[in-house]
Design an enzyme around this catalytic site. Sequence first.
Site, mmCIF file in Angstrom:
data_model
loop_
_atom_site.group_PDB
_atom_site.id
_atom_site.type_symbol
_atom_site.label_atom_id
_atom_site.label_comp_id
_atom_site.label_asym_id
_atom_site.label_seq_id
_atom_site.Cartn_x
_atom_site.Cartn_y
_atom_site.Cartn_z
ATOM 1 C CB ILE A 118 6.071 50.432 -3.179
ATOM 2 C CG1 ILE A 118 6.145 49.239 -4.118
ATOM 3 C CG2 ILE A 118 4.656 50.950 -3.063
ATOM 4 C CD1 ILE A 118 5.265 48.070 -3.677
ATOM 5 C CG ASP A 164 19.834 37.477 -2.941
ATOM 6 O OD1 ASP A 164 20.630 37.259 -2.012
ATOM 7 O OD2 ASP A 164 19.422 38.612 -3.225
ATOM 8 C CE LYS A 212 12.910 41.893 -9.520
ATOM 9 N NZ LYS A 212 13.407 40.736 -8.781
ATOM 10 C CB ILE A 226 9.033 47.195 -6.225
ATOM 11 C CG1 ILE A 226 10.299 46.335 -6.134
ATOM 12 C CG2 ILE A 226 7.788 46.347 -5.991
ATOM 13 C CD1 ILE A 226 10.320 45.124 -7.004
ATOM 14 N N GLY A 234 15.202 48.710 -5.730
ATOM 15 C CA GLY A 234 16.283 47.789 -5.415
ATOM 16 C C GLY A 234 17.466 48.107 -6.294
ATOM 17 C CB ALA A 235 20.802 46.589 -6.510
ATOM 18 C CD GLU A 236 18.260 42.252 -10.603
ATOM 19 O OE1 GLU A 236 18.792 42.214 -11.725
ATOM 20 O OE2 GLU A 236 17.928 41.244 -9.995
ATOM 21 C CB ALA A 237 13.960 45.440 -10.305
#
Lengths: 327, 204
Positions: free
Chosen positions: B6, B119, B27, B14, B9-12
């Site tokens: 869906i 964050d 995640k 989803i 992101g920058a590191e993961a």
Amino acid sequence: MVPMAVIGIESSAHTLGIGIVQNGRIMANQRSMYKITDKGIIPSKVADFHADNVRDTLEGALKHAQITIKDIEAVGYTKGPGIGSCLQVGQLAAKALASRYRLPLLPVNHGVAHIEVVRSMYKLKDPLALYVSGGNSQILARIGNPYRHYHIYGETFDIGVGNMLDSFARSANMNPAWGSSVAKAALGGKYVQMPYTVKGMDFTFTGLLTNATEQLQRHSLKDVSFSLQETAFAMLCEATERALLLTGRREMVLCGGVAQSERLREMLALVAKDHKTTFKVAPNEFNADNGAMIAVVAEQMFRKGISVKASECTTNQKYRIDQAEVV
Amino acid sequence: MKIKRISEGAEARIYSCNFLGFDSVIKRRIKKRYRLATIDEDIRVHRTKNEARILALVSSLGISSPGLLMVGKYDIYMHMINGTRLSEMLGSKTNLNRVFAQLGRYAAMLHNNNIVHGDYTPANVMVGKNGDVCLIDFGLSEMTNSMEERALDLLLMKRSVAGELFEGFLQGYRKECRDGGRVIERLGGIEKRGRYNTRSLITR
């Protein structure tokens, strides 16, 4: 008829740079560099050095561009940020030149110039920039309408990555130079664990510096340098990648003194590739402090018809990049 | 089990899935080839473990957050949260005062229990239809009692929202947080270091 040219004077730190630009083309990029000894930069001595060399550097630049002072139509200089005494010498030289030949004077933000020189060189539109130098480590992009400026998406919470690498170099009895000695020492090193601190799009370096300095007692210089460099650059890349996704920009620029690092270029190029983003780094002479980048921005301002009141042609040691309007 | 990506992101990444009959998300922290393999592995394993641990702790404190279902080496399975990201509501006309007061209280609850979010921005807050607030993404969270880290949580929020909303946030925070005064003092200290005075997403 030869097109008119714009001159730029950069003197924010130990480099005195004078560049000449004609219609976005860089015609000259002359430099005199104060030699940093183990004592670092002594502001008054650097200012004296700049004052002694400004005339020769200017003549060198004109000669290289094969023009005379009569072909110059505007003068740009670094307003800040930088070392006060050094900035003042550049500003004075620019003022003298401008008043002697009745030329408009344009104050330029040092950080903006670092990014803009790459943007103009590769004709980029709206890149995300990782600006890494001694004093600065910032992730930026242009925003705002009608007041456009570089917004800081992320930056170091304490010291710049260049100063971090140089401080480490000093404590390991190496020559400090934008991390190049650390890079050399790092060749063939093995990884030892170090703290890795990224807060969203921001990062801190002092903890890493302290840790690396301590680890020198237990591990070889080679291994510590390698790990320090890998950790610091990975942090920068992670934060930049996050900003890239947040802003959705399709172009990315690496600039500033530390952009001379081959390893950082390689890593950031991979980040760009993973997100199908155009990635540009300027040749090294435009990554280190230089006059051409000041000339590039001054010319943009001049062509846009911006004129700056004499009372605003000052220097500002803490001239933040987001306080500077860009054209 | 069918999974569907869906978002990225920058590191993961989803994914959404149906986990034993529950609408869930996964995640998954992805490999980053720009960094050294050892650093990459360390970060992914450590952050996954850390996030899962904090997620469990946060739920037990009564802070609304995605319920934890299962943890793997690089992935976390959790309940799906329905709602809108707060960052997407900032420009709209919705009255967000209550949301920000609640966010202030949540920040205080985290800090009272030696957790920092790491964050804490509107992008990491989901707001449900009836206005209830849910914190997501504890990927950069830490267990620490450091004043600096707590103040950085506040700074991140301050930077991304308009002044009056942050005022409401601070009020909620001050009321709930044991060391609130000292944290806010530290926030002032960080800002005085000179770098951050002008940093705000609000453009002139």
